[in-house]
Design a protein around this motif. Structure first.
Motif, short mmCIF file in Angstrom:
data_model
loop_
_atom_site.label_atom_id
_atom_site.label_comp_id
_atom_site.label_asym_id
_atom_site.label_seq_id
_atom_site.Cartn_x
_atom_site.Cartn_y
_atom_site.Cartn_z
N PHE A 149 4.26 10.18 4.05
CA PHE A 149 3.57 9.57 2.91
C PHE A 149 3.41 8.07 3.14
CE2 PHE A 149 5.58 13.31 1.01
CZ PHE A 149 4.53 13.85 0.29
N GLN A 150 2.31 7.51 2.64
CA GLN A 150 2.15 6.06 2.66
C GLN A 150 3.06 5.42 1.63
OE1 GLN A 150 -1.78 3.88 2.77
NE2 GLN A 150 -1.22 3.36 0.66
N VAL A 151 3.78 4.39 2.06
CA VAL A 151 4.58 3.56 1.15
C VAL A 151 4.08 2.13 1.33
CG1 VAL A 151 6.88 2.70 0.63
CG2 VAL A 151 6.57 5.10 1.26
N GLU A 152 3.89 1.43 0.20
CA GLU A 152 3.36 0.06 0.26
C GLU A 152 4.49 -0.95 0.08
OE1 GLU A 152 1.90 1.86 -2.72
OE2 GLU A 152 0.62 2.99 -1.35
N GLN A 190 -12.27 11.19 6.83
CA GLN A 190 -11.16 11.46 7.74
C GLN A 190 -10.79 12.95 7.68
OE1 GLN A 190 -11.22 8.68 5.76
NE2 GLN A 190 -10.60 6.91 6.98
N LEU A 191 -11.06 13.57 6.53
CA LEU A 191 -10.73 14.99 6.35
C LEU A 191 -11.50 15.87 7.34
CD1 LEU A 191 -9.09 16.97 4.62
CD2 LEU A 191 -11.09 17.15 3.11
N ALA A 229 -5.51 3.66 9.12
CA ALA A 229 -6.15 3.55 7.80
C ALA A 229 -5.11 3.28 6.74
CB ALA A 229 -6.91 4.83 7.46
N LYS A 230 -5.51 2.46 5.76
CA LYS A 230 -4.70 2.28 4.55
C LYS A 230 -5.47 2.87 3.37
CE LYS A 230 -2.38 -1.98 6.04
NZ LYS A 230 -2.12 -3.40 5.75
N ALA A 231 -4.73 3.50 2.47
CA ALA A 231 -5.32 4.00 1.22
C ALA A 231 -4.95 3.03 0.11
CB ALA A 231 -4.78 5.39 0.91
N SER A 232 -5.90 2.74 -0.75
CA SER A 232 -5.62 1.89 -1.90
C SER A 232 -4.43 2.46 -2.68
CB SER A 232 -6.85 1.82 -2.79
OG SER A 232 -6.60 1.08 -3.95
N PRO A 233 -3.50 1.59 -3.14
CA PRO A 233 -2.27 2.09 -3.78
C PRO A 233 -2.51 3.07 -4.93
CG PRO A 233 -2.05 -0.24 -3.34
CD PRO A 233 -3.47 0.12 -2.98
N TYR A 246 -5.95 10.71 -4.11
CA TYR A 246 -6.53 11.66 -3.16
C TYR A 246 -6.39 11.14 -1.73
CZ TYR A 246 -10.06 14.46 -0.74
OH TYR A 246 -10.71 15.27 0.15
N ALA A 247 -6.71 9.88 -1.51
CA ALA A 247 -6.66 9.31 -0.16
C ALA A 247 -5.24 9.37 0.41
CB ALA A 247 -7.16 7.87 -0.18
N LYS A 248 -4.26 9.18 -0.47
CA LYS A 248 -2.86 9.24 -0.01
C LYS A 248 -2.49 10.66 0.41
CE LYS A 248 -0.58 5.44 -2.22
NZ LYS A 248 0.37 5.01 -3.24
N LYS A 249 -3.09 11.66 -0.23
CA LYS A 249 -2.84 13.04 0.17
C LYS A 249 -3.45 13.32 1.55
CE LYS A 249 -0.62 14.33 -3.52
NZ LYS A 249 0.84 14.49 -3.47
N VAL A 250 -4.58 12.71 1.83
CA VAL A 250 -5.20 12.88 3.16
C VAL A 250 -4.32 12.24 4.23
CG1 VAL A 250 -7.21 12.38 4.61
CG2 VAL A 250 -7.54 13.05 2.22
N ILE A 251 -3.71 11.10 3.93
CA ILE A 251 -2.77 10.48 4.87
C ILE A 251 -1.61 11.43 5.16
CG2 ILE A 251 -0.99 8.68 5.05
CD1 ILE A 251 -2.98 6.70 3.90
N LYS A 252 -1.06 12.01 4.11
CA LYS A 252 0.03 12.97 4.29
C LYS A 252 -0.42 14.15 5.15
CE LYS A 252 3.83 15.40 3.55
NZ LYS A 252 5.01 15.19 4.42
N LEU A 253 -1.67 14.62 4.94
CA LEU A 253 -2.18 15.74 5.72
C LEU A 253 -2.30 15.36 7.20
CD1 LEU A 253 -3.37 18.59 5.97
CD2 LEU A 253 -5.62 17.60 5.41
N ILE A 254 -2.85 14.17 7.48
CA ILE A 254 -2.98 13.75 8.89
C ILE A 254 -1.61 13.71 9.55
CG2 ILE A 254 -3.67 11.86 10.44
CD1 ILE A 254 -5.75 11.05 8.27
#
Length: 797
Positions: free
Chosen positions: A155-158, A542-543, A573-577, A581-589
């Protein structure tokens, strides 16, 4: 100071000892960076002062580029390149046992931007200075720029970015030029010689303190200025809660893009926007008044360019100054304002066009709201004259409607030029997104296709390729990048093409070392380096890239005989905090990477790398090593893109949709040197307007798609299925608004063509050469010349 290697070494050692009171052996790399930075800034100072004096005494027009974002990256290496002293310093430091690249790595990226918008602004500043044009940047000195990204369990953490924690050696604080900026309070009217006037009273004032940063032109002695404003407490003796006031003041320039899902965040963002334009305009007006007596000359001597809608409050603020302080009539003030301000639009996404609730804007900026209201009243009268009785049409074009102030509408009404950033983007604005405005103001709209500075993205980032090019066609391309076309005759030169392959291999090894250092993963340097680095957003898809990887994995698991050509997929890539949805794509990658990289059946053929904390410095290592550039946004959604140009300039071959500047890239390259797939913009727009797309048809009609979609939710990713329901639903329940499933088959088929083409290395090298040779058009020097000649009307000093 830098004319002689021995003199440099002597001065460097002396400054090091004087600054830190210890011998060179005792100093650390940070000490050495700081001293070298101070020496370079001192060296720049003479040209900086002379450039400012030339601008001050010249009667020529000045342009001020207002942007909420600037993303310059590191300054040291770029300044050395533009000053022409890199080799001298490198040799001198080598003799002292110091590696210049180690010192460069100490510098923090100035994280004052999010992505393409801020990077474009930085490229424009580089080009303005390198073309000796009188143009300056105006932005905000965020204490913490865009967040630092970490991955925890995928997961992305800021984390707060601490780019200022060791100081910023390039800036000069100028407290004597500070300006007071008012918020809140009320407006009172009074009579002055029979004329109704207004003043802002009981305001809470914030001090805007400028920090100036030199912007060095390429070996031409021009040094322009990037002025960054920082918020500090003003003297407000009546303020009761001093600590609350101090916190609220410092918050104005603490973070880039505070989360605006709640009113508190909205107020903070609006404060930032007004803070930037009010401080900048007060400063510009002060300089103008010292030079000219006639305020009616203002638009002839000053140009204000607003980069996207964030600085649009420059329009009512300039009106306020001209009416309240310069005593002009409304009509005279409007005439000057609309001849002074030009606006660049950066999006086709209507949801990205800023709107501010009146209930927030009016109490925070009472005088500014009064002026916006009056602009809207007069503007709607003009619309009524053009469309009498057509209330619906007028409502759609109004600046204030349904309790909101529409900033793009204000920008169009209050400027003389509105430009898109690629041919396709501008046509979409004129024919769809802003058709009503184009019909009303046809002469305002124009196109300026984006560009990138070849100095940073080729000369600095890829010195090996730079050397190969120079050996072939000479030095002149460095000042005239369009001359890269002189490489075209080398299309069948096996020696040159072999040199291209050698350079790419060097850069791939360097990036592989960086990947190992950052992630611990050893990647196969003989594999295809397939890269997608950009903001994480649904429309950038990215998906779709991840689905291709999942397809390859599934196919290898199903058919033990299937062995694709080895490929390393690299993401940044960074997802806006607040972008769930974008953070879920990061988790998927990251989940796909974990699955693929730990599976011995497939990891000899495919590997997946997601590099943390993508920024300019990392990009400088990624672009030169890339072989396949992923530019796969949904057609009609990407305004231009600039990453596509950086990849192209470094010899990567693009797989992409006909979107943004990809369209113009294909025009220049020919279809044989770029891989195009998927829906085009007209087809996407037709689907959006008329319907007719059912993702379920593709889900049920393509076993590959069905398997991949099911894997999101059926336990294929242990302990993660609930995380990917959002993605599954976006595709099937929410009708796949970015056409991922619709373009999947075309994308997979085109990726097979990429794989086949890569295996003919001679032909691939020709494609790579063609990309480099045709990339000169996409230099920001060309773009800025077009702005200078066709919008700003400025000439080199």
């Amino acid at each position: 100071m830098f004319s002689d290697k021995e003199q440099f070494k002597e001065l460097f050692l002396r400054k090091l000892e004087m600054t830190y009171g210890k011998s060179v052996e005792e100093t650390c790399r940070r000490d050495q960076f700081h001293v070298l930075g101070m020496m370079v800034r001192e060296y720049i100072s003479k040209d900086w002062i002379e450039s400012a004096e030339k601008a001050r005494t010249s009667k020529s027009k000045q342009i001020y580029y207002l942007s909420i974002e600037f993303l310059p990256g590191r300054f040291l290496g770029n300044n050395l390149l533009n000053l022409g002293i890199t080799e001298l310093l490198k040799e001198g430091l080598d003799e002292l046992g110091i590696d210049l690249s180690d010192i460069e790595d100490i510098e923090a990226d100035a994280g004052l931007g999010n992505g393409g918008l801020g990077r474009l602004a930085a490229c424009f500043l580089d080009s303005l200075a390198s073309l000796s044009l009188p143009g300056h940047g105006c932005g905000i000195r965020y204490k913490h720029g865009l967040f630092e990204q970490k991955f925890v369990d995928g997961f992305q953490v800021e984390l707060p970015e601490q780019w200022l924690s060791h100081g910023f050696v390039w800036e000069v604080r100028k407290p004597d030029l500070a300006e007071e900026i008012p918020f809140w309070g009320t407006v009172e009217s009074y009579s002055d010689g029979g004329r109704l006037k207004f003043r802002h009273i009981d305001a809470v004032k914030v001090l805007a303190v400028p920090y100036d940063v030199p912007v060095v032109g390429y070996q031409n002695k021009t040094v322009n200025t990037l002025r960054l404003w920082s918020a500090e407490p003003a003297l407000v003796p009546w303020q009761k809660d001093i600590m609350k006031y101090k916190r609220e003041t410092e918050a104005v320039t603490e973070f880039l893009y505070p989360n605006d899902t709640h009113d508190e965040g909205k107020i903070l963002r609006l404060k930032q926007q007004y803070f930037l334009v009010a401080a900048t305009l007060k400063s510009i007006m002060g300089s103008f008044r010292k030079k000219y007596n006639d305020i009616h000359l203002f638009h002839e001597k000053i140009g204000l360019h607003i980069n996207d809608t964030h600085p649009v409050l420059a329009i009512p603020e300039l009106m306020r100054i001209l009416i309240d302080e310069e005593n002009l009539t409304w009509d005279d003030a409007w005439n000057i304002t609309t001849k002074c301000i030009s606006y660049t639009n950066h999006t086709t996404l209507s949801e990205a066009l800023e709107k501010w609730p009146v209930r927030i804007l009016e109490p925070l900026l009472p005088r500014i709201y009064m002026i916006i209201h009056e602009i809207n009243e007069r503007y709607c009268q003009d619309l009524w004259a053009a469309y009498p009785g057509n209330w619906n049409h007028i409502e759609q074009m109004a600046i204030i409607a349904h309790g909101e102030v529409k900033m793009a509408h204000l920008a169009i009404a209050g400027s003389f030029s509105v430009n898109g950033v690629a041919k396709l983007h501008t046509e979409i604005l004129k024919n769809r997104e802003m058709k009503n405005f184009f019909d009303f103001y046809p002469s305002k709209f124009n196109n300026k296709t984006n560009g990138i500075t070849h100095r940073r993205w080729l000369m600095k980032a890829n010195p090996e390729l730079c050397g190969l090019i120079t050996e072939a066609i000479g030095e002149e391309w460095k000042s005239s990048p369009e001359q890269l076309e002189l490489l075209n005759p080398y299309y069948n030169d096996n020696s040159f093409l072999g040199g291209l392959r050698d350079v790419k291999k060097i850069k791939k090894h360097q990036l592989a070392d960086r990947i190992y250092k950052n992630t611990g993963l050893r990647v196969n340097v003989d594999s295809i380096f397939d890269v997608q680095v950009k903001r994480l957003h649904a429309y950038k898809r990215q998906l779709l890239n991840v689905f291709h990887i999942m397809h390859l994995y599934n196919r290898m698991k199903e058919d033990k005989h299937y062995k694709p050509y080895p490929r390393t997929f690299i993401f940044g890539a960074k997802a806006s905090p607040g972008y769930y949805y974008a953070k879920k794509v990061i988790k998927l990658i990251n989940s796909v990477a974990e699955k693929v990289n730990n599976d011995r059946d497939v990891n000899s053929y495919i590997q997946v790398v997601f590099l943390e904390n993508y920024n300019v410095s990392l990009a400088e290592e990624i672009f030169p090593a890339t072989e396949v550039s992923e530019q796969i946004s949904t057609a009609s959604k990407e305004a231009s893109g600039t990453g596509n140009m950086k990849f192209m300039m470094n010899g990567a071959v693009t797989i992409g949709t006909l979107d943004g500047a990809n369209v113009e890239m294909e025009e220049r390259l020919g279809p044989e040197n770029i891989f195009i797939f998927g829906l085009n913009a007209d087809q996407v727009i037709s689907y959006l307007a008329n319907g007719g797309y059912s993702p379920y048809d593709y889900y049920h009609g393509d076993e590959r798609i069905q398997l991949i979609c099911n894997q999101l939710i059926n336990g294929f990713f242990p302990n993660s299925s609930e995380h990917f329901e959002t993605i599954f639903d976006s595709l099937l329940t929410e009708n796949d608004q970015f056409f991922v499933l619709r373009d999947f088959a075309s994308y997979i088929s085109t990726q097979r063509q990429v794989e086949e083409a890569y295996q003919d290395q001679a032909s691939w090298s020709q494609k790579s050469l063609k990309n480099i040779a045709m990339s000169g058009f996409f230099s920001s020097d060309r773009t800025v010349k077009e702005y200078a000649d066709e919008i700003w009307n400025i000439k080199p000093l």
